[in-house]
Design a protein around this motif. Sequence first.
Motif, PDB file in Angstrom:
ATOM      1  N   LEU A   1      -4.721  -5.071  -1.891  1.00 39.21           N
ATOM      2  CA  LEU A   1      -6.051  -5.289  -1.300  1.00 39.21           C
ATOM      3  C   LEU A   1      -6.415  -6.765  -1.224  1.00 39.21           C
TER       4      LEU A   1
ATOM      5  N   ALA B   1       0.830  -1.205   0.000  1.00 42.56           N
ATOM      6  CA  ALA B   1       0.000   0.000   0.000  1.00 42.56           C
ATOM      7  C   ALA B   1       0.868   1.260   0.000  1.00 42.56           C
TER       8      ALA B   1
ATOM      9  N   HIS C   1      -2.404  -2.042  -6.686  1.00 38.96           N
ATOM     10  CA  HIS C   1      -3.647  -1.817  -5.937  1.00 38.96           C
ATOM     11  C   HIS C   1      -4.345  -3.150  -5.685  1.00 38.96           C
ATOM     12  N   TYR C   2      -4.521  -3.940  -6.740  1.00 29.85           N
ATOM     13  CA  TYR C   2      -5.173  -5.249  -6.599  1.00 29.85           C
ATOM     14  C   TYR C   2      -4.378  -6.167  -5.675  1.00 29.85           C
TER      15      TYR C   2
ATOM     16  N   VAL D   1       0.419   0.603 -11.543  1.00 33.04           N
ATOM     17  CA  VAL D   1      -0.172   1.173 -10.324  1.00 33.04           C
ATOM     18  C   VAL D   1      -1.476   0.440  -9.989  1.00 33.04           C
ATOM     19  N   GLY D   2      -2.300   0.204 -10.987  1.00 28.21           N
ATOM     20  CA  GLY D   2      -3.547  -0.529 -10.760  1.00 28.21           C
ATOM     21  C   GLY D   2      -3.304  -1.947 -10.286  1.00 28.21           C
TER      22      GLY D   2
ATOM     23  N   TYR E   1       2.180   1.623  -3.424  1.00 27.65           N
ATOM     24  CA  TYR E   1       1.085   2.115  -4.267  1.00 27.65           C
ATOM     25  C   TYR E   1       0.928   3.623  -4.107  1.00 27.65           C
ATOM     26  N   ALA E   2       0.926   4.092  -2.862  1.00 35.17           N
ATOM     27  CA  ALA E   2       0.760   5.524  -2.604  1.00 35.17           C
ATOM     28  C   ALA E   2       1.901   6.323  -3.230  1.00 35.17           C
TER      29      ALA E   2
ATOM     30  N   VAL F   1       1.359   6.381  -7.017  1.00 35.96           N
ATOM     31  CA  VAL F   1       0.282   7.310  -7.383  1.00 35.96           C
ATOM     32  C   VAL F   1       0.789   8.750  -7.284  1.00 35.96           C
TER      33      VAL F   1
END
Length: 145
Positions: free
Chosen positions: A90, A43, A86-87, A82-83, A46-47, A50
Amino acid sequence: MSDDQLFALANALPLVGWLALCLAPLARPALVASARVVAAAMAVGYAVMVGLALARAGGPAPDLTTLSGLARAFSDPHVMLVGWVHYLALDLWTGAWEAEDAGRRGVPHWLLLPCLALTFLAGPIGLLLFLGVRTLPGRRVPARP
């Protein structure tokens, strides 16, 4: 680090967390916590990605309100990466919750494993399976303190 190198790392890192969840009955609290640490690290990555993507964006913001706009945005390999992260983050967090909840509810580990596999491969389907498995009769649900 190139996007291809980040992709390789992003695919390898969660495997540590998933392996911990598969071994959860050996030391559930520690192994679930280790999977959560990996998911949290994903995460954070990811941040950062982004933030960097927003900082380097030079044109108009992508249109994420239409399917064609979303397809154009994801045609950029960096946006796709990036997507993907994310997957991965999560799904791993969801798997950690499933393993923790299964322990609390007395769900046998052999019933949890297919849920984890499907959560890893097809997140929402694995979650749905787990939500069904956790309602099977005969499971203990200890009182909360």
